[in-house]
Design a protein around this motif. Sequence first.
Motif, PDB file in Angstrom:
ATOM      1  N   PRO A   1      42.298  47.488  28.863  1.00 30.05           N
ATOM      2  CA  PRO A   1      40.919  47.904  29.160  1.00 30.05           C
ATOM      3  C   PRO A   1      40.152  46.757  29.812  1.00 30.05           C
ATOM      4  O   PRO A   1      40.290  45.596  29.420  1.00 30.05           O
ATOM      5  CB  PRO A   1      40.342  48.234  27.773  1.00 30.05           C
ATOM      6  CG  PRO A   1      41.538  48.524  26.926  1.00 30.05           C
ATOM      7  CD  PRO A   1      42.621  47.612  27.425  1.00 30.05           C
ATOM      8  N   ILE A   2      39.346  47.099  30.827  1.00 31.18           N
ATOM      9  CA  ILE A   2      38.575  46.076  31.533  1.00 31.18           C
ATOM     10  C   ILE A   2      37.125  46.513  31.644  1.00 31.18           C
ATOM     11  O   ILE A   2      36.766  47.649  31.335  1.00 31.18           O
ATOM     12  CB  ILE A   2      39.142  45.820  32.946  1.00 31.18           C
ATOM     13  CG1 ILE A   2      38.956  47.079  33.821  1.00 31.18           C
ATOM     14  CG2 ILE A   2      40.609  45.410  32.897  1.00 31.18           C
ATOM     15  CD1 ILE A   2      39.133  46.824  35.302  1.00 31.18           C
ATOM     16  N   SER A   3      36.287  45.622  32.117  1.00 34.53           N
ATOM     17  CA  SER A   3      34.890  45.939  32.420  1.00 34.53           C
ATOM     18  C   SER A   3      34.719  45.955  33.934  1.00 34.53           C
ATOM     19  O   SER A   3      35.534  45.400  34.676  1.00 34.53           O
ATOM     20  CB  SER A   3      33.959  44.886  31.804  1.00 34.53           C
ATOM     21  OG  SER A   3      34.141  43.636  32.441  1.00 34.53           O
ATOM     22  N   LEU A   4      33.648  46.568  34.382  1.00 34.07           N
ATOM     23  CA  LEU A   4      33.388  46.611  35.822  1.00 34.07           C
ATOM     24  C   LEU A   4      33.085  45.218  36.360  1.00 34.07           C
ATOM     25  O   LEU A   4      33.388  44.914  37.516  1.00 34.07           O
ATOM     26  CB  LEU A   4      32.228  47.568  36.122  1.00 34.07           C
ATOM     27  CG  LEU A   4      32.003  47.919  37.594  1.00 34.07           C
ATOM     28  CD1 LEU A   4      33.254  48.548  38.199  1.00 34.07           C
ATOM     29  CD2 LEU A   4      30.820  48.874  37.755  1.00 34.07           C
ATOM     30  N   ASP A   5      32.518  44.358  35.517  1.00 40.03           N
ATOM     31  CA  ASP A   5      32.270  42.979  35.939  1.00 40.03           C
ATOM     32  C   ASP A   5      33.575  42.283  36.332  1.00 40.03           C
ATOM     33  O   ASP A   5      33.628  41.546  37.321  1.00 40.03           O
ATOM     34  CB  ASP A   5      31.600  42.188  34.802  1.00 40.03           C
ATOM     35  CG  ASP A   5      30.275  42.783  34.365  1.00 40.03           C
ATOM     36  OD1 ASP A   5      30.304  43.837  33.711  1.00 40.03           O
ATOM     37  OD2 ASP A   5      29.235  42.203  34.701  1.00 40.03           O
ATOM     38  N   GLU A   6      34.624  42.530  35.539  1.00 45.58           N
ATOM     39  CA  GLU A   6      35.927  41.931  35.852  1.00 45.58           C
ATOM     40  C   GLU A   6      36.461  42.465  37.174  1.00 45.58           C
ATOM     41  O   GLU A   6      36.999  41.713  37.994  1.00 45.58           O
ATOM     42  CB  GLU A   6      36.922  42.226  34.732  1.00 45.58           C
ATOM     43  CG  GLU A   6      36.641  41.519  33.427  1.00 45.58           C
ATOM     44  CD  GLU A   6      37.660  41.877  32.362  1.00 45.58           C
ATOM     45  OE1 GLU A   6      38.630  41.106  32.188  1.00 45.58           O
ATOM     46  OE2 GLU A   6      37.502  42.940  31.732  1.00 45.58           O
TER      47      GLU A   6
ATOM     48  N   ARG B   1      25.617  50.075  35.509  1.00 44.94           N
ATOM     49  CA  ARG B   1      25.976  48.893  34.717  1.00 44.94           C
ATOM     50  C   ARG B   1      25.171  47.666  35.147  1.00 44.94           C
ATOM     51  O   ARG B   1      25.505  46.535  34.797  1.00 44.94           O
ATOM     52  CB  ARG B   1      27.482  48.631  34.841  1.00 44.94           C
ATOM     53  CG  ARG B   1      28.347  49.694  34.152  1.00 44.94           C
ATOM     54  CD  ARG B   1      29.784  49.626  34.599  1.00 44.94           C
ATOM     55  NE  ARG B   1      30.670  50.491  33.842  1.00 44.94           N
ATOM     56  CZ  ARG B   1      30.803  51.806  34.059  1.00 44.94           C
ATOM     57  NH1 ARG B   1      30.072  52.390  35.001  1.00 44.94           N
ATOM     58  NH2 ARG B   1      31.640  52.538  33.337  1.00 44.94           N
TER      59      ARG B   1
ATOM     60  N   LEU C   1      39.497  51.813  32.938  1.00 46.77           N
ATOM     61  CA  LEU C   1      38.038  51.686  32.956  1.00 46.77           C
ATOM     62  C   LEU C   1      37.434  53.078  32.940  1.00 46.77           C
ATOM     63  O   LEU C   1      37.694  53.880  33.835  1.00 46.77           O
ATOM     64  CB  LEU C   1      37.577  50.936  34.210  1.00 46.77           C
ATOM     65  CG  LEU C   1      36.053  50.797  34.380  1.00 46.77           C
ATOM     66  CD1 LEU C   1      35.494  49.876  33.299  1.00 46.77           C
ATOM     67  CD2 LEU C   1      35.721  50.259  35.766  1.00 46.77           C
TER      68      LEU C   1
ATOM     69  N   THR D   1      35.301  56.224  33.650  1.00 45.59           N
ATOM     70  CA  THR D   1      34.448  56.624  34.780  1.00 45.59           C
ATOM     71  C   THR D   1      33.826  57.994  34.501  1.00 45.59           C
ATOM     72  O   THR D   1      33.647  58.801  35.407  1.00 45.59           O
ATOM     73  CB  THR D   1      35.264  56.678  36.091  1.00 45.59           C
ATOM     74  OG1 THR D   1      36.375  57.579  35.917  1.00 45.59           O
ATOM     75  CG2 THR D   1      35.783  55.304  36.468  1.00 45.59           C
TER      76      THR D   1
END
Length: 308
Positions: free
Chosen positions: A190-195, A221, A270, A272
Amino acid sequence: MEKDLFKSRVRLRHLDCFVCVAETGHLGKAAARLRLTQPAVSKTLNELEEIVGQQLLARGRAGSSLTPEGKRFLAHASAVMAALHAAQASVAAAPDAPPAVLRVGALPTVAPAMLPAALQVFRERYPRTRVEVRTGTNGALIAMLRAGEIDLAVARMAEPESMLGLSFELLHVEPVVLAVRPGHPLAGRPISLDEAAAYPIVISASGTVPRHHTESMFRSRGLALPEGRVETLSVSLSRQLARHGDSIWFTPAGTVHDDVRDGVLALLVLPTTGMEEPVGLLRQAESTPGIAAAALINALRDEAGRRR
């Protein structure tokens, strides 16, 4: 209702009326097209719903909308009417008539997902029919459809004012996903959109629905689109950028369905939610599909059902 009883009671006028109301979304407009009174149309629909045993249309002052049962029934009713018109055309056409030409419009992100399998099925039935496929933005496809430059389009629902005189049949709904090469540094967790924003990104061109959803994702975000992004309508370029580097491709899921299945691309983990896009068939509301168009429409419906 038992099958034999249904067959003995339903009539073509029931199906014709139902399909017309579904395409126009209004009893009055359907009545004008069918050259009937509005009460006669309403009576015919009531008879059909009584025969089927389900409510197919929700009536209101603003117009009529299909119920979930109505949407399922419409696919079959349309096929029956298309087959009837095709039967008429088959005996009316001159024996030495040249091969037909079917002109199809499709969004660049939809064409590689929906058309190959549908065209393969279509080709088996109509090997002599030439198919011309044109791609473009949703707005461009709608303009082509209005101008009579294409017979149908596999596209997305537009703003109400743009849809006047056109009919839209939902095929499926697909989310925006983030596609990368297998082994990408962000893959598999799992990741964040920042990454994701720290890597090169590839997004659709301005004015498209996928681009709008991508912008909304970043905005929700509190992020801005990265400056060093690539914007393109080219699926082949986007695929190559994702496959041969660390670029992250924001695209409708159907576009990369086969690539992910074959292990050519992978999807980042991620969420969506809320970024789903309705994909469907666009046609001129007053037109009846010819034999070739009806066959391809049915093939597209089958392919959409398989993908769902």
